[in-house]
Design a protein around this motif. Structure first.
Motif, PDB file in Angstrom:
ATOM      1  N   ILE A  28       0.832  -1.210   0.000  1.00 28.76           N
ATOM      2  CA  ILE A  28       0.000   0.000   0.000  1.00 28.76           C
ATOM      3  C   ILE A  28       0.868   1.262   0.000  1.00 28.76           C
ATOM      4  O   ILE A  28       0.605   2.194  -0.755  1.00 28.76           O
ATOM      5  N   THR A  29       1.907   1.285   0.838  1.00 29.60           N
ATOM      6  CA  THR A  29       2.768   2.489   0.835  1.00 29.60           C
ATOM      7  C   THR A  29       3.477   2.602  -0.514  1.00 29.60           C
ATOM      8  O   THR A  29       3.695   3.704  -1.013  1.00 29.60           O
ATOM      9  N   GLY A  30       3.812   1.442  -1.097  1.00 30.33           N
ATOM     10  CA  GLY A  30       4.439   1.444  -2.425  1.00 30.33           C
ATOM     11  C   GLY A  30       3.499   2.052  -3.457  1.00 30.33           C
ATOM     12  O   GLY A  30       3.901   2.883  -4.273  1.00 30.33           O
ATOM     13  N   ALA A  31       2.234   1.614  -3.402  1.00 30.19           N
ATOM     14  CA  ALA A  31       1.244   2.140  -4.346  1.00 30.19           C
ATOM     15  C   ALA A  31       1.057   3.650  -4.152  1.00 30.19           C
ATOM     16  O   ALA A  31       0.966   4.408  -5.114  1.00 30.19           O
ATOM     17  N   LEU A  32       1.038   4.051  -2.882  1.00 28.99           N
ATOM     18  CA  LEU A  32       0.851   5.478  -2.573  1.00 28.99           C
ATOM     19  C   LEU A  32       2.054   6.307  -3.058  1.00 28.99           C
ATOM     20  O   LEU A  32       1.891   7.390  -3.623  1.00 28.99           O
ATOM     21  N   THR A  33       3.252   5.774  -2.838  1.00 30.30           N
ATOM     22  CA  THR A  33       4.458   6.478  -3.287  1.00 30.30           C
ATOM     23  C   THR A  33       4.524   6.495  -4.811  1.00 30.30           C
ATOM     24  O   THR A  33       4.826   7.520  -5.422  1.00 30.30           O
ATOM     25  N   TYR A  34       4.227   5.344  -5.419  1.00 29.05           N
ATOM     26  CA  TYR A  34       4.206   5.266  -6.877  1.00 29.05           C
ATOM     27  C   TYR A  34       3.229   6.315  -7.410  1.00 29.05           C
ATOM     28  O   TYR A  34       3.547   7.074  -8.314  1.00 29.05           O
ATOM     29  N   LEU A 321       9.438  -1.234   8.521  1.00 28.55           N
ATOM     30  CA  LEU A 321      10.065  -2.139   7.553  1.00 28.55           C
ATOM     31  C   LEU A 321       9.258  -2.154   6.242  1.00 28.55           C
ATOM     32  O   LEU A 321       9.815  -1.974   5.153  1.00 28.55           O
ATOM     33  N   GLY A 322       7.937  -2.352   6.378  1.00 28.59           N
ATOM     34  CA  GLY A 322       7.073  -2.401   5.196  1.00 28.59           C
ATOM     35  C   GLY A 322       7.075  -1.081   4.438  1.00 28.59           C
ATOM     36  O   GLY A 322       7.184  -1.062   3.204  1.00 28.59           O
ATOM     37  N   ALA A 323       7.000   0.024   5.182  1.00 31.83           N
ATOM     38  CA  ALA A 323       6.953   1.341   4.530  1.00 31.83           C
ATOM     39  C   ALA A 323       8.274   1.634   3.806  1.00 31.83           C
ATOM     40  O   ALA A 323       8.264   2.169   2.691  1.00 31.83           O
ATOM     41  N   ALA A 324       9.395   1.241   4.429  1.00 35.43           N
ATOM     42  CA  ALA A 324      10.692   1.492   3.778  1.00 35.43           C
ATOM     43  C   ALA A 324      10.781   0.723   2.469  1.00 35.43           C
ATOM     44  O   ALA A 324      11.193   1.279   1.427  1.00 35.43           O
ATOM     45  N   ILE A 325      10.359  -0.547   2.505  1.00 37.77           N
ATOM     46  CA  ILE A 325      10.393  -1.363   1.276  1.00 37.77           C
ATOM     47  C   ILE A 325       9.428  -0.769   0.242  1.00 37.77           C
ATOM     48  O   ILE A 325       9.767  -0.599  -0.932  1.00 37.77           O
ATOM     49  N   GLY A 326       8.218  -0.433   0.709  1.00 40.37           N
ATOM     50  CA  GLY A 326       7.187   0.085  -0.197  1.00 40.37           C
ATOM     51  C   GLY A 326       7.591   1.397  -0.846  1.00 40.37           C
ATOM     52  O   GLY A 326       7.461   1.573  -2.061  1.00 40.37           O
ATOM     53  N   ILE A 327       8.105   2.321  -0.021  1.00 38.73           N
ATOM     54  CA  ILE A 327       8.470   3.640  -0.550  1.00 38.73           C
ATOM     55  C   ILE A 327       9.612   3.505  -1.558  1.00 38.73           C
ATOM     56  O   ILE A 327       9.572   4.091  -2.645  1.00 38.73           O
ATOM     57  N   ALA A 328      10.610   2.679  -1.217  1.00 40.80           N
ATOM     58  CA  ALA A 328      11.754   2.509  -2.132  1.00 40.80           C
ATOM     59  C   ALA A 328      11.294   1.891  -3.448  1.00 40.80           C
ATOM     60  O   ALA A 328      11.623   2.400  -4.528  1.00 40.80           O
ATOM     61  N   CYS A 329      10.518   0.807  -3.346  1.00 34.25           N
ATOM     62  CA  CYS A 329      10.068   0.123  -4.572  1.00 34.25           C
ATOM     63  C   CYS A 329       9.115   1.012  -5.371  1.00 34.25           C
ATOM     64  O   CYS A 329       9.228   1.102  -6.602  1.00 34.25           O
ATOM     65  N   TRP A 353      10.514  13.449  -1.667  1.00 29.16           N
ATOM     66  CA  TRP A 353      10.875  12.850  -0.381  1.00 29.16           C
ATOM     67  C   TRP A 353       9.939  13.306   0.732  1.00 29.16           C
ATOM     68  O   TRP A 353       9.685  12.569   1.674  1.00 29.16           O
ATOM     69  N   GLN A 354       9.444  14.539   0.601  1.00 32.91           N
ATOM     70  CA  GLN A 354       8.529  15.034   1.636  1.00 32.91           C
ATOM     71  C   GLN A 354       7.260  14.166   1.679  1.00 32.91           C
ATOM     72  O   GLN A 354       6.808  13.760   2.742  1.00 32.91           O
ATOM     73  N   ALA A 355       6.738  13.875   0.464  1.00 32.79           N
ATOM     74  CA  ALA A 355       5.534  13.032   0.399  1.00 32.79           C
ATOM     75  C   ALA A 355       5.851  11.631   0.918  1.00 32.79           C
ATOM     76  O   ALA A 355       5.045  11.031   1.632  1.00 32.79           O
ATOM     77  N   ALA A 356       7.033  11.123   0.560  1.00 36.78           N
ATOM     78  CA  ALA A 356       7.424   9.783   1.015  1.00 36.78           C
ATOM     79  C   ALA A 356       7.526   9.736   2.537  1.00 36.78           C
ATOM     80  O   ALA A 356       7.060   8.779   3.171  1.00 36.78           O
ATOM     81  N   ILE A 357       8.106  10.775   3.111  1.00 40.47           N
ATOM     82  CA  ILE A 357       8.244  10.824   4.579  1.00 40.47           C
ATOM     83  C   ILE A 357       6.862  10.908   5.233  1.00 40.47           C
ATOM     84  O   ILE A 357       6.599  10.241   6.234  1.00 40.47           O
ATOM     85  N   ILE A 358       5.974  11.707   4.623  1.00 39.68           N
ATOM     86  CA  ILE A 358       4.613  11.821   5.177  1.00 39.68           C
ATOM     87  C   ILE A 358       3.929  10.450   5.169  1.00 39.68           C
ATOM     88  O   ILE A 358       3.318  10.041   6.157  1.00 39.68           O
ATOM     89  N   VAL A 359       4.066   9.716   4.064  1.00 39.58           N
ATOM     90  CA  VAL A 359       3.461   8.377   3.969  1.00 39.58           C
ATOM     91  C   VAL A 359       4.010   7.488   5.094  1.00 39.58           C
ATOM     92  O   VAL A 359       3.262   6.830   5.820  1.00 39.58           O
TER      93      VAL A 359
END
Lengths: 391, 221
Positions: A28-34, A321-329, A353-359
């Motif tokens: 989900i965080t990956g989808a949001l970051t994407y 852990l999940g958010a770090a993997i999701g945001i990076a991917c 990065w600001q949006a990624a940090i917020i997520v």
């Protein structure tokens, strides 16, 4: 025993459920970051395409006979002072990409061939201060001209040729033959505004100003429609010009932006809701399922807060852990894809990065909150009430 | 001799399916240090409720539970938690071992228990070759002995054991009773719920509970 050490033991013991939680959060965080990175590209591309539809506002001299102007295909010899451009900028009118133009009809000569064409002198598009944008119209080099494709055909000039042609008795190099766009521009000559003013002896005069309206802010503020906002602004600046709004073009431009913005907002909100629901469900489910463990730990002397830390740290560790993997991917895939999806603006995209940090921060806070409440509630009761009556 | 545990006019009732059920009625009980007291009774007679109340695990409807002269239900939750951890060792009927800790750490998890002490008790209970196994790798009887070690390793004032020998063979049951007796002889107090007749060889007193009333069949010394 240290609650963090206990948490790590618990995660390693129930590694399958921990992995599942981390993967769901990552997805989900990956989808949001994407979406966030992709959204930036999409917005830029929409803005660029909407801009390339062309100007949707024309400012013409007030004394001009509009019937004649339209009869002649949006052409008139009547001019106004070029100072109006500066006045519009100083007023910070609800416009952007201002392109002042001077138009005249003149004979163009290339060898034996001649043709009477519209000669358009124009400057590079002028951005309004505070609304910087990539130029919509680049400047044309002094002493050079660009030809419309049909005029080039009429004069016998091919696309890859750059010969010298004569206009109103002066010689100019052809820097480019433009691609056909199906309008009067295919039969026109384009050159620098100052060159044109000098060529036709009308210093500091222009025939019209083309621009793009930026009225959404004023419309929201005043509740007025775009054409009223623009007319009011111009009336405060001068009585020697009037404004024409190209209604269909303005509406199309506005609709594209509004629909895409609303659609993206809806998608983004849905993803945020999904993230919130998933994290709240996963974190609180873990705390609910391990309620009897709360009772046992209490019976062994673990106070309320130590118990809560145990459950919160699990949820927070797995979410980070999940958010770090999701945001990076998510960011990596979005950046890779944007190169092919958005050919013009894609290469300029960067990770927000600001949006990624917020997520990441929101996900972590939700996890902490969702896991702490059931754990805290359980820890406030007597151990036997949580473990359950045995006999 | 001073009482380690003093129960005064204890009563407990709860509502199930709209009916009020009286589980304990005017129970009075006192256990001095170095004494082992067994409670026997049919299933549903109120044994576990009595043990949970004595262990400060469940608040009774009325009455007092004094442990070393302190009313455990007058303490704040945080203070009660600390007091319970230091003064009471509780062996749950369902054992409640922490599934992600090995045998040694399940005993060490109690505050004040060193690895050496935990090892000593586990060896005493015949689990020296199972120290690094997790509970799911043990038999039920082995798990019961780990739970017993966890209850007594920190040398509390009172150990409460709810059916600690259910599902154990005679030999292992005697090992458990023997350990609890040894604990009592060392100065601790033990309150145990057990069905086995063998308990009579170890307990100082045997109490019977029926319909929430407590009666005594083997008087203490």
């Amino acid at each position: 025993m240290n609650p963090i050490a206990l948490t790590i033991r618990e995660i390693l013991h129930r590694w399958k459920s921990g992995l599942l939680v981390a993967l769901i959060v990552a997805t989900i965080t990956g989808a949001l970051t994407y979406f966030s990175v992709n959204n930036a590209g999409f917005q830029k591309e929409i803005a660029r395409n909407a801009r390339d539809i062309g100007s949707n506002v024309v400012i013409i001299p007030a004394e001009l006979d509009q019937f004649q102007y339209h009869s002649d295909g949006s052409y008139s010899d009547v001019t106004m002072s070029a100072d109006l451009v500066q006045q519009l900028i100083e007023y910070k009118a609800s416009l952007n990409h201002l392109i002042p133009m001077l138009e005249r009809k003149a004979e163009c000569v290339f060898g034996e061939k001649t043709a009477t064409a519209r000669i358009v002198g124009l400057s590079a598009s002028i951005p309004m201060p505070g609304r910087p944008k990539a130029p919509m119209q680049k400047s044309i080099q002094d002493g050079k001209v660009q030809l419309g494709s049909k005029l080039a055909d009429k004069l016998g000039i091919k696309r890859d040729e750059t010969p010298e042609i004569q206009i109103n008795g002066e010689y100019f190099f052809v820097s480019r033959v433009n691609r056909a766009n199906g309008t009067w521009q295919d039969a026109a000559v384009f050159l620098d505004l100052k060159t044109a003013q000098s060529l036709f002896g009308v210093q500091n005069q222009i025939s019209r100003i083309e621009a793009i309206e930026c009225t959404s802010e004023q419309c929201e503020l005043t509740g007025l429609k775009s054409d009223v906002v623009l007319a009011n602004e111009l009336a405060r600046i001068t009585d020697k010009a009037l404004i024409l709004r190209l209604e269909k073009m303005a509406a199309a431009r506005s609709n594209i932006r509004v629909i895409s913005r609303d659609n993206l907002r809806l998608l983004q909100n849905m993803l945020w809701a999904l993230l919130a629901i998933a994290i709240i469900a996963l974190s609180s489910l873990n705390s609910f399922q391990r309620k009897s463990e709360v009772g046992v730990l209490q019976a062994l002397g673990y106070g309320q807060w130590r118990v809560v830390i145990l459950f919160v740290s699990r949820a927070v560790l797995l979410t980070i852990l999940g958010a770090a993997i999701g945001i990076a991917c998510g960011a990596f895939v979005a950046l890779m894809q944007s190169q092919s999806l958005f050919r013009v603006t894609g290469s300029k995209l960067t990770i927000d990065w600001q949006a990624a940090i917020i997520v990441g921060v929101v996900a972590t806070l939700l996890a902490a909150l969702a896991s702490s409440l059931p754990a805290l509630t359980a820890a406030m009761r007597y151990p036997a009430e949580i473990i359950g009556k045995e006999n | 001799m001073d009482s380690v545990l003093q129960v005064e006019s204890l009563a407990h009732s709860y509502t199930a399916n709209g009916k009020q059920l009286q589980v304990l009625r005017d129970v009075n009980l006192s256990i001095a240090c170095s004494k082992m007291v067994a409670v026997q009774g049919e299933s549903g007679s109120g044994k576990t409720t009595l043990l949970l109340a004595c262990g400060a695990m469940q608040k009774p409807t009325s009455g007092k539970v004094l442990l070393n002269q302190r009313d455990v239900f007058d303490l704040t939750p945080a203070a009660r938690s600390q007091f319970r951890a230091s003064q009471i060792g509780y062996l749950f009927q369902t054992l409640q071992l922490v599934p992600y800790l090995n045998v040694l750490d399940n005993v060490r998890i109690v505050k004040g228990v060193t690895a050496g002490t935990a090892k000593q008790w586990l060896e005493r209970l015949g689990l020296d070759d199972r120290l690094h196994h997790k509970p799911d790798a043990l038999s039920h009887g082995q798990r019961q002995r780990v739970a017993l070690a966890r209850a007594i390793a920190h040398r509390p004032a009172l150990v409460i054991a709810d059916e600690p020998t259910g599902n154990l063979d005679g030999k292992n049951a005697r090992l458990v009773f023997d350990s609890l007796r040894e604990f009592a002889d060392g100065g601790g107090a033990v309150l145990i719920a057990a069905h086995e007749p063998a308990i009579a060889d170890f307990a100082d007193r045997i109490l019977h509970i029926k319909s929430g009333h407590l009666t005594e069949s083997k008087a203490g010394v």
